[in-house]
Write a protein that holds these residues in place. Structure first.
Motif, PDB file in Angstrom:
ATOM      1  N   PRO A  76       0.818  -1.067  -0.087  1.00  0.00           N
ATOM      2  CA  PRO A  76      -0.067  -0.018  -0.039  1.00  0.00           C
ATOM      3  C   PRO A  76       0.766   1.453   0.039  1.00  0.00           C
ATOM      4  N   TRP A  77       1.672   1.492  -0.986  1.00  0.00           N
ATOM      5  CA  TRP A  77       2.524   2.590  -1.128  1.00  0.00           C
ATOM      6  C   TRP A  77       1.698   3.944  -0.606  1.00  0.00           C
ATOM      7  N   GLU A  78       0.505   4.083  -1.602  1.00  0.00           N
ATOM      8  CA  GLU A  78      -0.418   5.145  -1.310  1.00  0.00           C
ATOM      9  C   GLU A  78      -0.542   5.459  -0.044  1.00  0.00           C
ATOM     10  N   GLU A  79      -0.522   4.712   0.875  1.00  0.00           N
ATOM     11  CA  GLU A  79      -0.723   5.269   2.459  1.00  0.00           C
ATOM     12  C   GLU A  79       0.404   6.127   2.774  1.00  0.00           C
ATOM     13  N   TRP A  80       1.589   5.936   2.274  1.00  0.00           N
ATOM     14  CA  TRP A  80       2.813   6.566   2.788  1.00  0.00           C
ATOM     15  C   TRP A  80       3.056   7.669   1.948  1.00  0.00           C
ATOM     16  N   PHE A  81       2.917   7.681   0.924  1.00  0.00           N
ATOM     17  CA  PHE A  81       3.300   8.876  -0.068  1.00  0.00           C
ATOM     18  C   PHE A  81       2.581   8.870  -1.264  1.00  0.00           C
ATOM     19  N   GLY A  82       2.512  10.085  -2.003  1.00  0.00           N
ATOM     20  CA  GLY A  82       1.332  10.306  -3.284  1.00  0.00           C
ATOM     21  C   GLY A  82       2.356  10.474  -4.490  1.00  0.00           C
ATOM     22  N   ILE A  83       1.360  10.606  -5.442  1.00  0.00           N
ATOM     23  CA  ILE A  83       1.857  10.867  -6.903  1.00  0.00           C
ATOM     24  C   ILE A  83       2.693  12.113  -7.091  1.00  0.00           C
ATOM     25  N   ASP A  84       2.646  13.007  -6.111  1.00  0.00           N
ATOM     26  CA  ASP A  84       3.409  14.209  -6.407  1.00  0.00           C
ATOM     27  C   ASP A  84       4.952  13.945  -5.957  1.00  0.00           C
ATOM     28  N   HIS A  85       5.030  13.009  -4.947  1.00  0.00           N
ATOM     29  CA  HIS A  85       6.334  12.880  -4.568  1.00  0.00           C
ATOM     30  C   HIS A  85       7.291  12.139  -5.361  1.00  0.00           C
ATOM     31  N   THR A  86       8.593  12.248  -5.715  1.00  0.00           N
ATOM     32  CA  THR A  86       9.583  11.574  -6.419  1.00  0.00           C
ATOM     33  C   THR A  86       9.881  10.411  -5.775  1.00  0.00           C
ATOM     34  N   ILE A  87      10.315   9.493  -6.468  1.00  0.00           N
ATOM     35  CA  ILE A  87      10.844   8.158  -6.108  1.00  0.00           C
ATOM     36  C   ILE A  87      12.277   7.766  -6.652  1.00  0.00           C
ATOM     37  N   ARG A  88      12.990   6.731  -5.748  1.00  0.00           N
ATOM     38  CA  ARG A  88      14.197   6.406  -6.444  1.00  0.00           C
ATOM     39  C   ARG A  88      14.079   4.735  -5.917  1.00  0.00           C
ATOM     40  N   VAL A  89      14.642   3.754  -6.654  1.00  0.00           N
ATOM     41  CA  VAL A  89      14.759   2.409  -6.341  1.00  0.00           C
ATOM     42  C   VAL A  89      16.200   1.996  -6.184  1.00  0.00           C
ATOM     43  N   ASP A  90      16.646   1.382  -5.237  1.00  0.00           N
ATOM     44  CA  ASP A  90      17.910   0.879  -5.279  1.00  0.00           C
ATOM     45  C   ASP A  90      17.937  -0.657  -4.584  1.00  0.00           C
ATOM     46  N   VAL A  91      18.808  -1.738  -5.386  1.00  0.00           N
ATOM     47  CA  VAL A  91      18.794  -2.908  -5.049  1.00  0.00           C
ATOM     48  C   VAL A  91      20.218  -3.518  -4.745  1.00  0.00           C
ATOM     49  N   THR A  92      20.090  -4.265  -3.604  1.00  0.00           N
ATOM     50  CA  THR A  92      21.289  -4.861  -3.300  1.00  0.00           C
ATOM     51  C   THR A  92      21.000  -6.240  -3.282  1.00  0.00           C
ATOM     52  N   ALA A  93      21.975  -7.163  -3.831  1.00  0.00           N
ATOM     53  CA  ALA A  93      21.967  -8.638  -3.950  1.00  0.00           C
ATOM     54  C   ALA A  93      23.092  -9.373  -3.421  1.00  0.00           C
ATOM     55  N   ILE A  94      22.969 -10.243  -2.714  1.00  0.00           N
ATOM     56  CA  ILE A  94      23.877 -11.437  -2.167  1.00  0.00           C
ATOM     57  C   ILE A  94      23.600 -12.750  -2.898  1.00  0.00           C
ATOM     58  N   LYS A  95      24.422 -13.204  -3.867  1.00  0.00           N
ATOM     59  CA  LYS A  95      24.273 -14.582  -4.249  1.00  0.00           C
ATOM     60  C   LYS A  95      22.642 -14.820  -4.990  1.00  0.00           C
ATOM     61  N   SER A  96      22.341 -13.681  -5.634  1.00  0.00           N
ATOM     62  CA  SER A  96      20.942 -13.761  -6.314  1.00  0.00           C
ATOM     63  C   SER A  96      21.181 -14.462  -7.730  1.00  0.00           C
TER      64      SER A  96
END
Length: 396
Positions: A76-96
């Motif tokens: 439920p991302w909409e419960e935390w922030f809205g479409i007017d907020h900008t986002i960034r995604v970062d991924v960390t992986a170990i042995k994936s």
């Protein structure tokens, strides 16, 4: 620094009288803890060692990127922030087993945006430089966890640093070194190669009772349900410690520019008491107090050892002669002190001709380092007394 962080989190729970903040297991690179949202505020405000406070949104076993997409879409991302907020995604992986981290990152971003588009017909924009919201994915061989970052900018960015040297220590690493070294306010502390003063600023804020997050903003302040009143109460409840009447924190550096930079950074960090600083070569320093204490430093390698002049010598010879002289200084002038040297040079004890009593592995970014401990017991200098003396000695 996981053990140091777990210890610090337990202290934060105790000192802020939080009945809900519970510390669980240490994992590589972090510590699991639980609590209510106000506990996230508390950790962001008070933790000197954490890099980020991540709130777990969902977890699943995965076989491919579609499993990851489905889990992220269901949150439920909409419960935390809205479409007017900008986002960034970062991924960390170990042995994936997944072939492309970039593709996985894209799938997570698509899932967040698709959820907003399905609900509102619009989606948030991506901003990789200064996003309002950061979403973190973590993959191991079988499990995927998605988090919402409550911190925003990494917590080592305290908000006071405007000037740095060539290779500054991160503030949270300096705080971790102080804790692992067993330093506490009141114990004399000396950094004879202080650079831009990170170790000194962290220690001085601890003496003064200034929380590391007192001068900055956090991502949670942009959450939909952010309540400023308890946050202001938390900040108002901070009681600074009485200022010391006698100095206990001391620094020096070979470079006058570095000493000036340290002075500036201490002022920016809100330090209201005297931290004596000197421009002097590390081989020439004296113990700053009669009471033994802790010497903690991150010796420069390569370039900065050569600041004092002889650039005609090859770098190795420079380092050898520097450490031979510095070792003599430690033995002759720091009896009773505990010296901690933090370095990526794993052969440092050999250069100093000293046997470490402990070595603690750390990573400074991707660089593998050690915190070497040397106990400077009285009597070291007896072995030196038979040798010809060079330069002024203590008491001359």
């Amino acid at each position: 620094m996981e053990a140091a962080l777990a210890e610090e989190l337990a202290e934060i729970a105790q000192t802020t009288a939080s009945p809900t903040l519970k510390v669980h297991n240490q994992v590589p690179g972090g510590v699991h803890c639980s609590g209510d949202l106000y506990d996230a505020y508390r950790i962001n405000l008070h933790s000197r060692i954490a890099s980020r406070v991540l709130m777990r949104m969902g977890v699943c076993h995965y076989q491919n990127e579609n499993d990851i997409y489905d889990l992220v879409l269901a949150q439920p991302w909409e419960e935390w922030f809205g479409i007017d907020h900008t986002i960034r995604v970062d991924v960390t992986a170990i042995k994936s087993p997944l072939k492309s981290i970039e593709f996985t990152t894209l799938k997570i971003k698509d899932a967040v945006c698709d959820r907003f588009r399905d609900m509102y017909g619009k989606r948030p924009s991506v901003d990789t430089r200064e996003p309002d919201m950061r979403i973190a994915g973590f993959l191991d061989q079988r499990q995927f966890i998605v988090y919402l970052d409550t911190s925003g900018e990494a917590l080592f960015k305290r908000g006071w640093r405007t000037e740095t040297g060539d290779a500054p220590l991160r503030e949270n690493l300096a705080a971790g070194l102080l804790r692992v070294a067993g330093w506490k306010p009141g114990i004399p502390l000396f950094d004879p190669m202080c650079g831009s003063g990170t170790i000194l600023c962290e220690a001085a804020q601890m003496v003064q009772g200034v929380p590391p997050g007192a001068r900055r903003r956090f991502a949670f302040e942009k959450f939909h349900d952010f309540d400023p009143a308890p946050w202001q109460e938390m900040k108002a409840a901070i009681k600074p410690n009485p200022l010391p009447t006698e100095p206990t924190i001391f620094g020096s550096d070979i470079s006058g520019d570095m000493v000036a930079m340290t002075r500036h950074n201490l002022k920016n960090a809100g330090i209201l008491f005297d931290v004596p600083l000197k421009q002097i070569e590390a081989q020439q320093v004296q113990a700053p107090t009669a009471q033994p204490g802790i010497l903690l430093t991150n010796p420069p390698y390569g370039e900065r050892i050569g600041v004092r002049g002889d650039s005609t010598l090859p770098e190795d010879d420079l380092a050898k002669s520097f450490y031979a002289d510095f070792s003599k200084t430690l033995k002759q002038r720091f009896a009773g002190w505990t010296a901690y040297l933090f370095t990526a040079d794993l052969g440092l004890p050999k250069l100093l001709r000293l046997k470490e009593s402990r070595k603690t592995p750390f990573f400074n970014g991707a660089l593998e380092c050690r915190l070497f401990r040397f106990d400077m017991v009285a009597g070291f200098n007896r072995r030196e007394e038979a040798l010809p003396k060079e330069g002024p000695q203590q008491g001359d």
